[in-house]
Design a protein around this motif. Structure first.
Motif, short mmCIF file in Angstrom:
data_model
loop_
_atom_site.label_atom_id
_atom_site.label_comp_id
_atom_site.label_asym_id
_atom_site.label_seq_id
_atom_site.Cartn_x
_atom_site.Cartn_y
_atom_site.Cartn_z
N TYR A 155 0.81 -1.22 0.00
CA TYR A 155 0.00 0.00 0.00
C TYR A 155 0.84 1.27 0.00
CZ TYR A 155 -3.79 -3.20 0.72
OH TYR A 155 -4.69 -4.21 0.56
N ARG A 156 2.15 1.15 0.19
CA ARG A 156 3.02 2.32 0.10
C ARG A 156 3.43 2.62 -1.34
NH1 ARG A 156 5.68 0.33 5.09
NH2 ARG A 156 7.15 -0.71 3.72
N PRO A 176 2.96 3.58 -5.33
CA PRO A 176 2.02 4.46 -6.04
C PRO A 176 0.82 3.67 -6.55
CG PRO A 176 4.26 4.83 -6.79
CD PRO A 176 4.30 3.63 -5.90
N LEU A 177 -0.31 4.30 -6.58
CA LEU A 177 -1.55 3.64 -6.99
C LEU A 177 -1.44 3.05 -8.40
CD1 LEU A 177 -4.31 3.02 -5.88
CD2 LEU A 177 -5.14 5.14 -6.88
N ALA A 178 -0.69 3.71 -9.28
CA ALA A 178 -0.54 3.21 -10.65
C ALA A 178 0.17 1.86 -10.70
CB ALA A 178 0.24 4.22 -11.50
N HIS A 179 0.93 1.50 -9.67
CA HIS A 179 1.65 0.23 -9.65
C HIS A 179 0.80 -0.92 -9.15
CE1 HIS A 179 5.92 2.14 -9.56
NE2 HIS A 179 5.12 2.76 -10.39
N HIS A 180 -0.28 -0.63 -8.48
CA HIS A 180 -1.07 -1.67 -7.84
C HIS A 180 -1.55 -2.73 -8.82
CE1 HIS A 180 -2.12 0.45 -3.80
NE2 HIS A 180 -0.86 0.60 -4.14
N LYS A 181 -2.01 -2.34 -9.98
CA LYS A 181 -2.54 -3.34 -10.91
C LYS A 181 -1.46 -4.29 -11.38
CE LYS A 181 -2.18 -0.77 -15.23
NZ LYS A 181 -2.87 -0.28 -16.39
N LYS A 230 -0.43 -6.85 -8.34
CA LYS A 230 -1.40 -7.88 -7.97
C LYS A 230 -1.09 -9.20 -8.66
CE LYS A 230 -5.19 -4.79 -6.90
NZ LYS A 230 -6.48 -4.29 -7.31
#
Length: 83
Positions: free
Chosen positions: A20-21, A23-28, A31
């Motif tokens: 969760y630390r 960047p949001l763009a890396h989350h996909k 996963k």
């Protein structure tokens, strides 16, 4: 029901939630386990070539060198996570 797991998570909460630390763009991309599976596949391939290691330390050196090599490739060549 799972006391060992609960204790481990409590002891390693920082590592557990490190996702969760990012960047949001890396989350996909994170996963997916594709990058990790590729690393494991390469470690298996290289260790099968050697077949017999003189000591556990020599095997660990090979795995570390491979991890460093792949990490450098990810940083330099692949822009998978560099959005």
């Amino acid at each position: 029901k799972y006391p060992k797991l609960v204790n481990w998570v409590e002891d390693n909460i920082e590592e557990t939630l490190s996702f969760y630390r990012l960047p949001l763009a890396h989350h996909k991309h994170m996963k997916s386990t594709n990058m990790l599976e590729r690393l494991n596949q390469e470690i298996k391939r290289r260790t099968l070539v050697v077949r017999i290691f003189p000591s556990p330390q020599s095997c660990l050196r090979l795995v570390r060198a491979l991890a460093v090599e792949i990490h450098e490739n990810w940083l330099e060549a692949t822009r998978y996570l560099n959005m």
